[in-house]
Design an enzyme around this catalytic site. Sequence first.
Site, mmCIF file in Angstrom:
data_model
loop_
_atom_site.group_PDB
_atom_site.id
_atom_site.type_symbol
_atom_site.label_atom_id
_atom_site.label_comp_id
_atom_site.label_asym_id
_atom_site.label_seq_id
_atom_site.Cartn_x
_atom_site.Cartn_y
_atom_site.Cartn_z
ATOM 1 N N CYS A 92 24.994 51.744 34.231
ATOM 2 C CA CYS A 92 25.167 53.027 33.362
ATOM 3 C C CYS A 92 26.914 53.052 33.296
ATOM 4 O O CYS A 92 27.316 51.983 33.732
ATOM 5 C CB CYS A 92 24.914 54.307 34.078
ATOM 6 N N CYS A 111 29.080 52.167 36.226
ATOM 7 C CA CYS A 111 28.905 50.952 36.738
ATOM 8 C C CYS A 111 29.929 49.902 36.209
ATOM 9 O O CYS A 111 30.644 49.098 36.623
ATOM 10 C CB CYS A 111 27.582 50.335 36.956
#
Lengths: 318, 78
Positions: free
Chosen positions: B10, B13
């Site tokens: 996502c 991250c």
Amino acid sequence: MSALLSHLVRLLVENVFRISINSRLGESLHFFIYDSLKILLLLSFMIFAISYIRSFFPPEKTRQVLSKFGGFTAHLMASLLGIVTPFCSCSSVPLFIGFVEAGIPLGVTFSFLITSPIVNEVALVMLVGLFGLKIALVYVITGVLIGTFGGIIIGKLGLEKYVEEYVYQITTGQREEEKMTWKDRVQFAKANVKDIVKRVWLFILIGIAVGAIIHGYVPENFLTEYAGRGNPLAVFVAVALGIPLYSNAIGTIPVVEALIGKGVAIGTALAFMMAVTALSLPEMIILRKVIKPRLIGIFVSITGVSIVMVGYLFNFIL
Amino acid sequence: MKIRVLGAGCKNCAQLEQNVFNAAAELGIDADIQKIEDVAEIMKYGVMSTPALVINGKVVAAGRVLNTEEIKRLLTKQ
């Protein structure tokens, strides 16, 4: 505090923009500026506070706590921890696997997964700002109850076979918890405020603008006829409408506030908000990685039916 | 130095990975930096909240996006 802010905005509208507060335009403008300032200030302060508290409840610790409880207490605890445990939606999969792997029953895991999105921190802040503490509390308590009983039902149904097989094969490693200093926690809270405000401010402003227009221009009691207490289908329709609206979850709340002012029943509004935050398509897609469609269907049905029931309950008692 | 960023992919991250690259570059460290996206692999570290940062096999942070300064501090401590 909010009375002072309201007064200052009134002075701004009347003396700087030179528009009478009693005109439709003046009323809409006051609503827009006042609500925008109030919500954004409240959002920043409260997300900071909530995030600071959350830094004490990482999922790893939540899992440890939950594995010690059983029965009803486990469901209630899971539901309560669902509120304070921070995780972004892409952590749903590791979180689910971690819970199952620790031997936490599926029903208890669902108590956690149901409450977590229902009691959404942004929605909570906006409820405090727009409807006051009492309604916000009612929202939290019902969210916890829906999670607790939803999880109990899922647990009773024995649906373990609808969890993807690979979930049971993964083993999780052990690690010692990293020590967070208070500076780390402040940093964590600040980063969250920035992240959330950046993500939602535009939706909020659009929502408040639409709310402001409704507030100033829709005739009094216009909606009572369609979405008031008198219409038994209103809650049901509100929940059905709320599910696909996820991407605008936050912006819908000020619209709802204005609608309530025009006669929409409060239970209908609460049910709508819960549906918007709890039953989102992106969340289903992520959960699909660990559970089979049948279980997703059951999860959506139980949560959906509970929300509808809560809506009727509040229309009845408030 | 072995640095691993754990995360399914996502935005958070990706942000952490970028900050790690920046921190290593600013310190002039020649580090072996890799992103791990496989859930089974992530779970082996005992991590349930992503993004997480692993330095030389030890999880130093989970569930938050560390900024470049914080990562630099962690890297110099090693």
